[in-house]
Design a protein around this motif. Sequence first.
Motif, PDB file in Angstrom:
ATOM      1  N   THR A 102      -9.168 -25.135  49.164  1.00  8.22           N
ATOM      2  CA  THR A 102      -9.541 -24.367  50.343  1.00  8.22           C
ATOM      3  C   THR A 102      -8.359 -23.532  50.823  1.00  8.22           C
ATOM      4  O   THR A 102      -8.506 -22.364  51.187  1.00  8.22           O
ATOM      5  CB  THR A 102      -9.993 -25.307  51.464  1.00  8.22           C
ATOM      6  OG1 THR A 102     -11.096 -26.092  51.003  1.00  8.22           O
ATOM      7  CG2 THR A 102     -10.434 -24.531  52.691  1.00  8.22           C
ATOM      8  N   PHE A 103      -7.157 -24.122  50.812  1.00 12.00           N
ATOM      9  CA  PHE A 103      -5.956 -23.410  51.224  1.00 12.00           C
ATOM     10  C   PHE A 103      -5.732 -22.182  50.366  1.00 12.00           C
ATOM     11  O   PHE A 103      -5.299 -21.132  50.848  1.00 12.00           O
ATOM     12  CB  PHE A 103      -4.756 -24.357  51.128  1.00 12.00           C
ATOM     13  CG  PHE A 103      -3.457 -23.779  51.603  1.00 12.00           C
ATOM     14  CD1 PHE A 103      -3.312 -23.303  52.904  1.00 12.00           C
ATOM     15  CD2 PHE A 103      -2.367 -23.724  50.753  1.00 12.00           C
ATOM     16  CE1 PHE A 103      -2.106 -22.781  53.346  1.00 12.00           C
ATOM     17  CE2 PHE A 103      -1.159 -23.204  51.180  1.00 12.00           C
ATOM     18  CZ  PHE A 103      -1.032 -22.726  52.486  1.00 12.00           C
ATOM     19  N   GLY A 104      -6.055 -22.291  49.069  1.00 17.35           N
ATOM     20  CA  GLY A 104      -5.874 -21.182  48.167  1.00 17.35           C
ATOM     21  C   GLY A 104      -6.795 -20.011  48.428  1.00 17.35           C
ATOM     22  O   GLY A 104      -6.595 -18.928  47.886  1.00 17.35           O
ATOM     23  N   CYS A 105      -7.816 -20.220  49.255  1.00 19.31           N
ATOM     24  CA  CYS A 105      -8.728 -19.135  49.621  1.00 19.31           C
ATOM     25  C   CYS A 105      -8.339 -18.469  50.936  1.00 19.31           C
ATOM     26  O   CYS A 105      -9.046 -17.581  51.408  1.00 19.31           O
ATOM     27  CB  CYS A 105     -10.157 -19.677  49.741  1.00 19.31           C
ATOM     28  SG  CYS A 105     -10.885 -20.099  48.148  1.00 19.31           S
ATOM     29  N   MET A 106      -7.250 -18.914  51.547  1.00 17.36           N
ATOM     30  CA  MET A 106      -6.842 -18.381  52.838  1.00 17.36           C
ATOM     31  C   MET A 106      -5.619 -17.484  52.697  1.00 17.36           C
ATOM     32  O   MET A 106      -4.863 -17.573  51.728  1.00 17.36           O
ATOM     33  CB  MET A 106      -6.506 -19.537  53.783  1.00 17.36           C
ATOM     34  CG  MET A 106      -7.683 -20.437  54.093  1.00 17.36           C
ATOM     35  SD  MET A 106      -7.209 -21.794  55.195  1.00 17.36           S
ATOM     36  CE  MET A 106      -8.778 -22.615  55.405  1.00 17.36           C
ATOM     37  N   ARG A 107      -5.417 -16.652  53.696  1.00  8.91           N
ATOM     38  CA  ARG A 107      -4.255 -15.778  53.696  1.00  8.91           C
ATOM     39  C   ARG A 107      -2.964 -16.603  53.627  1.00  8.91           C
ATOM     40  O   ARG A 107      -2.017 -16.242  52.931  1.00  8.91           O
ATOM     41  CB  ARG A 107      -4.256 -14.911  54.954  1.00  8.91           C
ATOM     42  CG  ARG A 107      -3.106 -13.914  55.010  1.00  8.91           C
ATOM     43  CD  ARG A 107      -3.104 -13.105  56.296  1.00  8.91           C
ATOM     44  NE  ARG A 107      -4.226 -12.194  56.369  1.00  8.91           N
ATOM     45  CZ  ARG A 107      -5.270 -12.348  57.168  1.00  8.91           C
ATOM     46  NH1 ARG A 107      -5.352 -13.413  57.948  1.00  8.91           N
ATOM     47  NH2 ARG A 107      -6.238 -11.461  57.195  1.00  8.91           N
ATOM     48  N   GLU A 108      -2.941 -17.724  54.324  1.00 13.37           N
ATOM     49  CA  GLU A 108      -1.748 -18.569  54.326  1.00 13.37           C
ATOM     50  C   GLU A 108      -1.497 -19.216  52.967  1.00 13.37           C
ATOM     51  O   GLU A 108      -0.383 -19.649  52.667  1.00 13.37           O
ATOM     52  CB  GLU A 108      -1.888 -19.668  55.381  1.00 13.37           C
ATOM     53  CG  GLU A 108      -1.905 -19.178  56.811  1.00 13.37           C
ATOM     54  CD  GLU A 108      -3.290 -18.659  57.245  1.00 13.37           C
ATOM     55  OE1 GLU A 108      -4.233 -18.724  56.410  1.00 13.37           O
ATOM     56  OE2 GLU A 108      -3.426 -18.200  58.386  1.00 13.37           O
ATOM     57  N   GLY A 109      -2.528 -19.283  52.136  1.00 15.66           N
ATOM     58  CA  GLY A 109      -2.383 -19.899  50.822  1.00 15.66           C
ATOM     59  C   GLY A 109      -2.050 -18.920  49.721  1.00 15.66           C
ATOM     60  O   GLY A 109      -2.016 -19.298  48.547  1.00 15.66           O
ATOM     61  N   LYS A 110      -1.813 -17.657  50.065  1.00 18.70           N
ATOM     62  CA  LYS A 110      -1.471 -16.663  49.054  1.00 18.70           C
ATOM     63  C   LYS A 110      -0.125 -16.993  48.422  1.00 18.70           C
ATOM     64  O   LYS A 110       0.850 -17.278  49.114  1.00 18.70           O
ATOM     65  CB  LYS A 110      -1.420 -15.268  49.675  1.00 18.70           C
ATOM     66  CG  LYS A 110      -1.108 -14.163  48.661  1.00 18.70           C
ATOM     67  CD  LYS A 110      -1.030 -12.812  49.320  1.00 18.70           C
ATOM     68  CE  LYS A 110      -2.408 -12.317  49.735  1.00 18.70           C
ATOM     69  NZ  LYS A 110      -3.251 -11.980  48.558  1.00 18.70           N
ATOM     70  N   GLN A 111      -0.085 -16.965  47.093  1.00 12.98           N
ATOM     71  CA  GLN A 111       1.175 -17.192  46.394  1.00 12.98           C
ATOM     72  C   GLN A 111       1.829 -15.861  46.021  1.00 12.98           C
ATOM     73  O   GLN A 111       1.214 -14.798  46.173  1.00 12.98           O
ATOM     74  CB  GLN A 111       0.934 -18.048  45.146  1.00 12.98           C
ATOM     75  CG  GLN A 111       0.546 -19.475  45.489  1.00 12.98           C
ATOM     76  CD  GLN A 111       0.499 -20.374  44.270  1.00 12.98           C
ATOM     77  OE1 GLN A 111      -0.525 -20.948  43.951  1.00 12.98           O
ATOM     78  NE2 GLN A 111       1.626 -20.511  43.573  1.00 12.98           N
ATOM     79  N   LYS A 112       3.070 -15.942  45.552  1.00 12.11           N
ATOM     80  CA  LYS A 112       3.795 -14.706  45.244  1.00 12.11           C
ATOM     81  C   LYS A 112       4.800 -14.937  44.122  1.00 12.11           C
ATOM     82  O   LYS A 112       5.236 -16.070  43.858  1.00 12.11           O
ATOM     83  CB  LYS A 112       4.517 -14.182  46.485  1.00 12.11           C
ATOM     84  CG  LYS A 112       5.609 -15.108  47.010  1.00 12.11           C
ATOM     85  CD  LYS A 112       6.294 -14.518  48.224  1.00 12.11           C
ATOM     86  CE  LYS A 112       7.408 -15.445  48.714  1.00 12.11           C
ATOM     87  NZ  LYS A 112       8.130 -14.876  49.880  1.00 12.11           N
ATOM     88  N   SER A 113       5.135 -13.840  43.483  1.00 13.85           N
ATOM     89  CA  SER A 113       6.242 -13.780  42.523  1.00 13.85           C
ATOM     90  C   SER A 113       6.096 -14.815  41.400  1.00 13.85           C
ATOM     91  O   SER A 113       6.871 -15.766  41.295  1.00 13.85           O
ATOM     92  CB  SER A 113       7.587 -13.969  43.244  1.00 13.85           C
ATOM     93  OG  SER A 113       7.769 -12.959  44.221  1.00 13.85           O
ATOM     94  N   ILE A 114       5.092 -14.606  40.565  1.00 16.33           N
ATOM     95  CA  ILE A 114       4.875 -15.426  39.376  1.00 16.33           C
ATOM     96  C   ILE A 114       5.051 -14.523  38.157  1.00 16.33           C
ATOM     97  O   ILE A 114       4.375 -13.506  38.030  1.00 16.33           O
ATOM     98  CB  ILE A 114       3.489 -16.071  39.386  1.00 16.33           C
ATOM     99  CG1 ILE A 114       3.370 -17.060  40.560  1.00 16.33           C
ATOM    100  CG2 ILE A 114       3.203 -16.779  38.060  1.00 16.33           C
ATOM    101  CD1 ILE A 114       1.987 -17.641  40.742  1.00 16.33           C
ATOM    102  N   VAL A 115       5.968 -14.903  37.278  1.00 16.73           N
ATOM    103  CA  VAL A 115       6.261 -14.129  36.074  1.00 16.73           C
ATOM    104  C   VAL A 115       6.069 -15.023  34.852  1.00 16.73           C
ATOM    105  O   VAL A 115       6.573 -16.151  34.822  1.00 16.73           O
ATOM    106  CB  VAL A 115       7.704 -13.583  36.094  1.00 16.73           C
ATOM    107  CG1 VAL A 115       8.005 -12.807  34.815  1.00 16.73           C
ATOM    108  CG2 VAL A 115       7.930 -12.721  37.327  1.00 16.73           C
TER     109      VAL A 115
END
Length: 237
Positions: free
Chosen positions: A75-88
Motif C-alpha cells: 500500500t505504501f508503494g502506491c502512495m506519494r510517500e512511498g515513491k522510490q528514487k535513484s535505482i541503477v
Amino acid sequence: MNNFIFASRGTSDREALQTAILQAKESGHDKVVIPEGEWQIDEPILLPSNIHIILDGATVVAKDVAFRNENLYSTFGCMREGKQKSIVINGKNSAKIKGGILIHNADNIRIEDLAFEDGGVTLSFCHDVRVRNIITNTVALHLMNGCHQIIAHSLIGETALQAISRRAAVGDFMNWDYDYNFDVFEDSPEICFGVFEGVSGKVTLFSEGEMYNIRGEAEMTAENGEFFNIYNMVIER
C-alpha cells in the motif's frame, strides 16, 4: 571503483545477493557488484532507493522477475510517500538476466547494457528514466502506465517497445486488491513518452497516450490507435 560491496556466495544465491544489498544500504555504500558466474534466484531481488547494481559478467537466472523495487506490492508503494528514487542496474562483460526487471512508482531510473532471455524492463508510474542497450527475445521495454520523461536508445527485441496508458491499466494492475485512489495515481499524467532511438522490433501501443521521436527499424501496431498522437516518427526499413 570505490564505495561498493562485492557480492559473494552464501547459503543461497538469492540470500547472498540480498544480503550484499542490505550491507550496502546499512554501511552507506551505493554500489553492489555481482561477479561472473550463474546466480540462481527463486524470488526477486528487492532494491532500495539510492542503489547501483552492476552485473560484471554475471548471469542472473530467475523464475520470472529477477529485480524489483522493494516498495512494490505494498500500500505504501502506491502512495506519494512511498515513491522510490535513484535505482541503477547496468551490465558489463556480457551480463545477462534470464527473467525481467520490474520497477513501480520511482524516479531517476537507469537500466543499461543488458541482455535478457524471456524478459525485459517493465516500468509503471516512473519518470526520469534512461534505458539503453537492451536486447531480448521478448519485450525489451514495457511501459505499463503513468510513465513520462523517458529516454531509450538501442532497444532490440521481438517487441522493442510496448506501452499502455494509465487509463487502460490502473484498474487491473497486477490484480492488486488495493484501493487505487492513491495520490500517485491521481496525480500521474497519461503516458507521455520521451525519445526512443535505435528501435528494432515491433512497437505496440494500447489505449491513449503520446509517442514521438521514434527512429530505427520497427513495425508499429496499435489497438485503439486512433486515440494516439504520434509525433516525428521515423521508421527505417
